[in-house]
Motif scaffolding. Sequence first.
Motif, PDB file in Angstrom:
ATOM      1  N   THR A   1       0.867  -1.155   0.123  1.00  0.00           N
ATOM      2  CA  THR A   1      -0.103   0.062  -0.101  1.00  0.00           C
ATOM      3  C   THR A   1       0.774   1.017   0.005  1.00  0.00           C
TER       4      THR A   1
ATOM      5  N   LYS B   1      -2.204   0.529  -3.195  1.00  0.00           N
ATOM      6  CA  LYS B   1      -3.301  -0.487  -3.112  1.00  0.00           C
ATOM      7  C   LYS B   1      -4.211  -0.286  -1.861  1.00  0.00           C
TER       8      LYS B   1
ATOM      9  N   GLN C   1      -7.582  -4.903  -0.176  1.00  0.00           N
ATOM     10  CA  GLN C   1      -6.927  -5.641  -1.155  1.00  0.00           C
ATOM     11  C   GLN C   1      -5.453  -6.054  -1.129  1.00  0.00           C
ATOM     12  N   ALA C   2      -4.683  -5.406  -0.301  1.00  0.00           N
ATOM     13  CA  ALA C   2      -3.399  -5.694   0.031  1.00  0.00           C
ATOM     14  C   ALA C   2      -3.139  -6.955   0.731  1.00  0.00           C
TER      15      ALA C   2
ATOM     16  N   GLU D   1      -4.181  -9.734  -1.217  1.00  0.00           N
ATOM     17  CA  GLU D   1      -3.108 -10.204  -2.396  1.00  0.00           C
ATOM     18  C   GLU D   1      -2.187 -11.183  -1.621  1.00  0.00           C
TER      19      GLU D   1
ATOM     20  N   ASN E   1       1.726  -3.523 -10.218  1.00  0.00           N
ATOM     21  CA  ASN E   1       0.238  -3.222  -9.918  1.00  0.00           C
ATOM     22  C   ASN E   1      -0.217  -4.371  -8.998  1.00  0.00           C
ATOM     23  N   PHE E   2       0.563  -5.457  -9.083  1.00  0.00           N
ATOM     24  CA  PHE E   2       0.298  -6.541  -8.071  1.00  0.00           C
ATOM     25  C   PHE E   2       1.649  -6.985  -7.788  1.00  0.00           C
TER      26      PHE E   2
ATOM     27  N   ASN F   1      -8.080  -2.601  -7.511  1.00  0.00           N
ATOM     28  CA  ASN F   1      -6.618  -2.222  -7.659  1.00  0.00           C
ATOM     29  C   ASN F   1      -6.699  -0.792  -8.208  1.00  0.00           C
ATOM     30  N   ASN F   2      -7.374  -0.092  -7.867  1.00  0.00           N
ATOM     31  CA  ASN F   2      -7.451   1.457  -8.428  1.00  0.00           C
ATOM     32  C   ASN F   2      -7.702   1.429  -9.923  1.00  0.00           C
TER      33      ASN F   2
ATOM     34  N   SER G   1      -5.378  -2.809 -13.444  1.00  0.00           N
ATOM     35  CA  SER G   1      -4.972  -4.226 -13.645  1.00  0.00           C
ATOM     36  C   SER G   1      -5.336  -4.493 -15.030  1.00  0.00           C
TER      37      SER G   1
END
Length: 466
Positions: free
Chosen positions: A70, A75, A79-80, A83, A132-133, A258-259, A262
Motif C-alpha cells: 500500500t 493499493k 486488497q493488499a 493479495e 500493480n500486483f 486495484n484502483n 489491472s
Amino acid sequence: MSIESTNPATGEVVDTFDETSSGDREAHLDRAVETFEEWSETPIERRQRLLSAAADVLRENSAEYAELMTKEMGKPIGQARDEVEKCAWVCDYYAEHAAEHLDDEVIASEPEARTLLSYEPLGPILAIMPWNFPFWQVFRFAAPNLAAGNVGLLKHASNVPGCARAIEDVFREAGFPEGAFTTLLISSSEIDEVIEDDRIAGVTITGSDGAGRSVAETAGSQLKKNVLELGGSDPFVVLEDAPMEKTVETAVQARLINNGQSCIAAKRFVVVDEVYDEFLERFVEEMDAQTVGDPMDEETDIGPQAREDLAEELHEQVEKTLEAGGECRLGGEPMDRDGAFYPPTVLTDVPEDAPADQEELFGPVATVFRVPDEEAAIEKANDTRFGLGASVWTEDLERGERVARQFESGLAFVNELVKSDPRLPFGGVKDSGYGRELARDGIREFVNRKTIWVQGDAGEETEMVE
C-alpha cells in the motif's frame, strides 16, 4: 546509485535501496547456476514442503507485506491483505499438486517399447514483473517454477523495490537455498544484457505489449523460451436478459479493483440497446458512490494511481477521447488533493479510434458502448488488438457459454468478473501475449518436455526412422 520508493498517496519517500552493481549481478548469476545444479536434483517432495513453508511465512507476515504494498504503490489495504493471502494460496496449490503435474506421462507406442514424456527444469529463469500486483505477479511465476526445479531471478518494477526485497526474504525465511530466488535491482536498460547472458535459460514478463515485444525480440534472438503476459482491454458484455443488480455491482468492482490498474480489469462495457439506459444510470450511480481516499483507511475503495506520471497519462487519454467527441458522464478531472488521485470516470459515445476505444486505459476509467444486439456486442468485444479476458452477462447460461466461446480472448467468464486462479491456466492471445501461467500449464512452461523411448527387446532390429 540508489532507488527510492515513493508513497503515491503522500509523495513521501518510503525507503531507499542500493542498485545491484554489475559485480553483484555477476555474482548473483553465478550463484543461480550453482544453486540450480543442486535445486534441480532436490526431490520434489522437499521442494513442495518448502513452498508450504513459504505460504506460512506469507500468512505470518501478512500485515507487514500488505502495508508495504500500500505504501509503495497505493493499493487499498484490504486488497493488499487479500493479495498476500492469494500468494499463500498459490504456494499451497503447488505444494499439493506439483508432483502430479510433473509426473512422467506414459504414451502408448510399439508393443516392446516404453515411451514417455519427462518434464525436466531448464535452469535460471529471469522474471520481469510489474508494480500493480507487486506480490501476486511474482508468486504466480515463482511458485510453479521453483516447484519445477528452476531457480528465479527477479527484475521488479522500479517503484516497488521494497516488495522485491521482501519477496526474496520470504523464500529465504522459508528455507530455500541461497540463489534459488534472487532480486536484481537493476535498470530497464540492463534487461537485454541479462536475457542474452548464457546463464539465463528463459524469460517471462508481465507488462505492456511494447515491453513484451522488446523482451520477445531479445529472447528470440537467443533462442530462449519466453512467456508474455501483457496488457488487456477486456470487454464486459451486458445482454438484455442480464441479472441487472448483480451485473452492475460486479461491473463496478471489475473496473475499479486495484484502483483500476489491472490487466484483466473490465475496461469496455458493451451493452445492448434494450438495457443500455438502465445499466448506464445504475452504473454511474454506483461508480459515483465509491470512496476515494487514503489507501491505508479500511473504508477506502479507491486509492491513488501508482505514480504521478501514470495519472497524467490516464488523464491525457481521457482528454483526447473527449476532444474526439466522447461524452463524460462522471469524473474526468484529476482530484484537487495531494497525491496521484484520479476519480471514478465514465465515458460514453466514444468514437472509433479514440484512445478509450483503441488503447488500454490503466486506471478507474470505464467506457460504455451501446450496441443493437448480441451479434454486434460480440463484434465490438473482439474489435481490439488485445485478447486477455472477457465476460458476458445473461440469465441464459447456455447462451452465455456460446457467446464466451466466440470471444477472442485467453479467458472468458459468464456472469463473473475475469480473475486469476491457481487452479486455472492464465494468459492471453493477440497483443495480450502468449504462454500460460498457473495450474498444470503454468508449471510446464519452463521445462524440457523430453521424449524417452525404452526398447524392451534390445536384440531385435528396428527400422531407423526420423
